[in-house]
Enzyme design. Structure first.
Site, PDB file in Angstrom:
ATOM      1  CG  ASP A 133      -4.100  15.199   8.664  1.00 11.56           C
ATOM      2  OD1 ASP A 133      -4.351  14.135   9.271  1.00 11.56           O
ATOM      3  OD2 ASP A 133      -3.287  16.042   9.076  1.00 11.56           O
ATOM      4  N   GLY A 137       4.720   2.839   0.282  1.00 10.37           N
ATOM      5  CA  GLY A 137       4.947   1.742   1.231  1.00 10.37           C
ATOM      6  C   GLY A 137       3.859   0.688   1.208  1.00 10.37           C
ATOM      7  CB  ILE A 138       2.400  -1.227   4.021  1.00  8.04           C
ATOM      8  CG1 ILE A 138       3.718  -1.872   4.490  1.00  8.04           C
ATOM      9  CG2 ILE A 138       1.225  -2.168   4.239  1.00  8.04           C
ATOM     10  CD1 ILE A 138       3.801  -2.137   5.988  1.00  8.04           C
ATOM     11  CG  ASN A 186      -1.476   1.286   5.426  1.00  6.70           C
ATOM     12  OD1 ASN A 186      -0.687   0.436   5.830  1.00  6.70           O
ATOM     13  ND2 ASN A 186      -1.082   2.358   4.753  1.00  6.70           N
ATOM     14  CG  ASP A 239      -0.771   9.323   2.058  1.00  5.30           C
ATOM     15  OD1 ASP A 239      -0.294  10.204   2.814  1.00  5.30           O
ATOM     16  OD2 ASP A 239      -0.328   8.163   2.012  1.00  5.30           O
ATOM     17  CE1 TYR A 285       3.857   2.459  14.472  1.00  8.97           C
ATOM     18  CE2 TYR A 285       4.908   0.511  15.407  1.00  8.97           C
ATOM     19  CZ  TYR A 285       4.298   1.142  14.343  1.00  8.97           C
ATOM     20  OH  TYR A 285       4.123   0.472  13.158  1.00  8.97           O
TER      21      TYR A 285
HETATM   22  P1  NAD Z   1       5.121   4.743   5.427  1.00  6.21           P
HETATM   23  O1  NAD Z   1       5.603   5.811   6.327  1.00  6.21           O
HETATM   24  O2  NAD Z   1       5.982   4.324   4.283  1.00  6.21           O
HETATM   25  O3  NAD Z   1       3.675   5.099   4.849  1.00  6.21           O
HETATM   26  C1  NAD Z   1       2.650   5.588   5.685  1.00  6.21           C
HETATM   27  C2  NAD Z   1       1.706   6.452   4.852  1.00  6.21           C
HETATM   28  O4  NAD Z   1       0.713   6.970   5.728  1.00  6.21           O
HETATM   29  C3  NAD Z   1       2.438   7.635   4.234  1.00  6.21           C
HETATM   30  O5  NAD Z   1       2.139   7.729   2.850  1.00  6.21           O
HETATM   31  C4  NAD Z   1       1.903   8.804   5.014  1.00  6.21           C
HETATM   32  O6  NAD Z   1       1.851  10.022   4.273  1.00  6.21           O
HETATM   33  C5  NAD Z   1       0.521   8.323   5.414  1.00  6.21           C
HETATM   34  N1  NAD Z   1      -0.001   9.097   6.539  1.00  6.21           N
HETATM   35  C6  NAD Z   1       0.666   9.397   7.694  1.00  6.21           C
HETATM   36  N2  NAD Z   1      -0.106  10.198   8.459  1.00  6.21           N
HETATM   37  C7  NAD Z   1      -1.258  10.405   7.774  1.00  6.21           C
HETATM   38  C8  NAD Z   1      -2.422  11.163   8.043  1.00  6.21           C
HETATM   39  N3  NAD Z   1      -2.553  11.892   9.157  1.00  6.21           N
HETATM   40  N4  NAD Z   1      -3.404  11.183   7.116  1.00  6.21           N
HETATM   41  C9  NAD Z   1      -3.288  10.459   5.973  1.00  6.21           C
HETATM   42  N5  NAD Z   1      -2.211   9.728   5.671  1.00  6.21           N
HETATM   43  C10 NAD Z   1      -1.194   9.701   6.561  1.00  6.21           C
HETATM   44  O7  NAD Z   1       4.823   3.512   6.377  1.00  6.21           O
HETATM   45  P2  NAD Z   1       4.629   1.955   6.042  1.00  6.21           P
HETATM   46  O8  NAD Z   1       5.880   1.272   6.446  1.00  6.21           O
HETATM   47  O9  NAD Z   1       4.094   1.753   4.692  1.00  6.21           O
HETATM   48  O10 NAD Z   1       3.531   1.593   7.139  1.00  6.21           O
HETATM   49  C11 NAD Z   1       2.147   1.450   6.863  1.00  6.21           C
HETATM   50  C12 NAD Z   1       1.463   0.925   8.111  1.00  6.21           C
HETATM   51  O11 NAD Z   1       2.060  -0.302   8.512  1.00  6.21           O
HETATM   52  C13 NAD Z   1       1.571   1.860   9.319  1.00  6.21           C
HETATM   53  O12 NAD Z   1       0.366   1.813  10.060  1.00  6.21           O
HETATM   54  C14 NAD Z   1       2.699   1.255  10.106  1.00  6.21           C
HETATM   55  O13 NAD Z   1       2.616   1.583  11.474  1.00  6.21           O
HETATM   56  C15 NAD Z   1       2.461  -0.232   9.875  1.00  6.21           C
HETATM   57  N6  NAD Z   1       3.628  -1.084  10.077  1.00  6.21           N
HETATM   58  C16 NAD Z   1       4.727  -1.007   9.291  1.00  6.21           C
HETATM   59  C17 NAD Z   1       5.790  -1.866   9.520  1.00  6.21           C
HETATM   60  C18 NAD Z   1       7.024  -1.871   8.660  1.00  6.21           C
HETATM   61  O14 NAD Z   1       7.921  -2.703   8.892  1.00  6.21           O
HETATM   62  N7  NAD Z   1       7.164  -1.000   7.681  1.00  6.21           N
HETATM   63  C19 NAD Z   1       5.739  -2.789  10.561  1.00  6.21           C
HETATM   64  C20 NAD Z   1       4.595  -2.830  11.358  1.00  6.21           C
HETATM   65  C21 NAD Z   1       3.547  -1.998  11.100  1.00  6.21           C
END
Ligand code: NAD
Length: 454
Positions: free
Chosen positions: A265, A222-223, A292, A242, A360
């Site tokens: 973690d 993802g991001i 992130n 991760d 959240y």
């Molecule tokens: P995603 O779920 O695709 O990826 C999140 C990553 O964080 C995953 O690889 C996951 O394994 C990792 N992660 C989760 N808990 C963890 C932990 N305890 N230790 C280590 N790694 C951990 O999410 P995304 O959409 O890529 O989002 C990334 C960030 O952007 C997040 O903070 C999310 O809240 C924020 N965000 C996303 C959006 C969106 O539209 N996708 C919008 C606003 C904010």
């Protein structure tokens, strides 16, 4: 993630049909590629009154090899403009608003695809005179409205430039270049404050992180994966963090970018030390930490139990506090260096709230509070602390949203589409750049000027 509607209405039969039926046609946004010109056309630069920021902006734009023309009320622009930059830092009376309108209208009419409007105004909190403060603040309403009217991927953003920073081109260069470039493809209608700061000359704008180490959490997909790629492209060695269960995906990202993977973690009590140890294997000190990693556990507030509440707060907010504490301790080997950067990922949900997301939104609003306060504590160490608040970004997280809600999220913004993970990565990299030393305590929405979470 695929946006089927956008693909359909931008190609062949679908394009014709959408035109005939008057359906919204999300533009294809200009996005950054290595070696790309800063602008897709000349920049018109104008000034209301005797502001000094316009001359600085013009010099910065010229140094990037773009052409600068003067923006005046009776200018006629031969070519489609790549940008309009207008300096209103000297606007003091309401009559100056008309002066702005007269200069800006012909230029806005001449803007090309994915063009940029940037308004340079004086930070209202730094103004004593009431009419001058009202005039300055008016530019926020103007810029946000223009952003909502622009089409074809064009954007409008506002710089609040502190009075003592207006004559300083070094502090203006990195923000101006980011907001003019295609790296800010999904950022519109946003104000950013720029303060005075001693900024070192940037030698290579395409690789500002050369020789630096950056940690990115949640980098397996993802991001986060895209943030890691942007930092690597711009010269950083990335330590990609991760959860251990994401091992394969994480190693793939790390290998692709020549970085290091760290299965960890971030909620474990010694996470900060584990990160510092990984840094210490590469360098004395860390240059950038990007917080992130994040999770959602959505439920209506009344149905949210302690586990859903606590897990989201712990991953999204508490872990950042704990990790920062370790990395900011000057005694930590592999901790953050003075002059380093902390960038957190918040969310528009943390600004506007969201149904089913009290936990959240609490965590993301908390991140915003953290960033604002910590930035002040760390100013004397030249460490900047900022956050990016993404809106609807096409990822696994948003692909789980029910289809009707998802379509609303995608379309209800000035760009008529969801953002890409790379758009968040570019904004984070902007905050982390050495040239962004004058930007701290800020929250930048990367949301295409979404009406949700506003
Ligand atoms: P995603 O779920 O695709 O990826 C999140 C990553 O964080 C995953 O690889 C996951 O394994 C990792 N992660 C989760 N808990 C963890 C932990 N305890 N230790 C280590 N790694 C951990 O999410 P995304 O959409 O890529 O989002 C990334 C960030 O952007 C997040 O903070 C999310 O809240 C924020 N965000 C996303 C959006 C969106 O539209 N996708 C919008 C606003 C904010």
């Amino acid at each position: 993630m695929a946006d089927g509607y956008s693909n359909f209405v931008n190609n062949g039969f679908g394009k014709k049909l959408a035109k005939q039926l008057g359906l919204p046609q999300p533009p294809v946004l200009r996005r950054y590629e290595v070696g790309q010109a800063l602008l897709d056309g000349p920049a018109a630069v104008g000034v209301v009154g005797a502001g000094v920021a316009a001359a600085n902006a013009a010099a910065i734009i010229r140094s990037s090899d773009a052409t600068v023309v003067e923006a005046t009320p009776d200018a006629s622009y031969g070519d489609k403009l790549g940008a309009l930059v207008i300096d209103v830092t000297d606007a003091k009376t309401l009559a100056d608003l008309e002066a702005f309108r007269a200069i800006a209208v012909p230029a806005v009419k001449a803007l090309g695809r994915s063009a940029r409007v940037i308004v340079l105004a004086t930070t209202p909190s730094e103004i004593d005179d009431v009419e001058a403060a009202a005039t300055a603040q008016a530019f926020e309403g103007i810029t946000r409205s223009i952003g909502k009217e622009l089409r074809a991927g064009a954007s409008a953003n506002l710089f609040w430039v502190d009075p003592n920073a207006q004559g300083d081109s070094s502090v203006l260069a990195a923000p101006l270049r980011f907001f003019l470039s295609s790296r800010s493809a999904y950022v519109s209608g946003q104000p950013v404050r720029i303060r005075k700061h001693g900024v070192q000359e940037v030698l290579d704008w395409h690789r500002p992180f050369e020789g630096q180490v950056a940690v990115v959490t949640g980098a397996a997909r993802g991001i986060g994966a895209q943030i890691a790629r942007v930092f690597a492209r711009a010269g950083a060695h990335v330590i990609a963090v991760d959860i251990p269960a994401a091992g394969d995906a994480l190693s793939k990202v790390a290998n692709e970018i020549g970085g290091t993977s760290l299965g960890l973690d971030i909620t474990t009590p010694d996470a900060g030390h584990k990160i510092a140890e990984a840094v210490a294997r590469k360098a004395d000190k860390l240059d950038v930490i990007v917080h992130n990693a994040g999770i959602t556990r959505d439920k209506l507030f009344v149905n949210t139990d302690a586990d859903r509440w606590g897990s989201v707060i712990d991953v999204n907010l508490a872990s950042q506090l704990r990790i920062n504490e370790v990395l900011l301790d000057p005694a930590t080997k592999g901790g953050l260096k003075d002059g380093g950067r902390i960038v957190s990922v918040a969310s528009t949900s943390g600004i506007g709230g969201n149904r089913g997301q009290a936990n959240y939104a609490a965590s993301k609003a908390g991140v915003i509070g953290l960033v604002r306060e910590l930035s002040e504590h760390l100013a004397d160490r030249d460490i900047t602390v900022n956050a990016v608040a993404p809106g609807f970004i096409e990822t696994d997280m948003t692909s789980k949203i029910p289809v009707a809600t998802r379509e609303v999220g995608r379309r209800l913004n000035s760009m008529l589409q969801g953002g890409q993970p790379v758009d968040v990565g570019e904004a984070i990299a902007f905050f982390a750049e050495p040239g962004s030393a004058g930007v701290t305590g800020q929250v930048l929405r990367v949301c295409g000027q979404s009406q949700i979470g506003a």
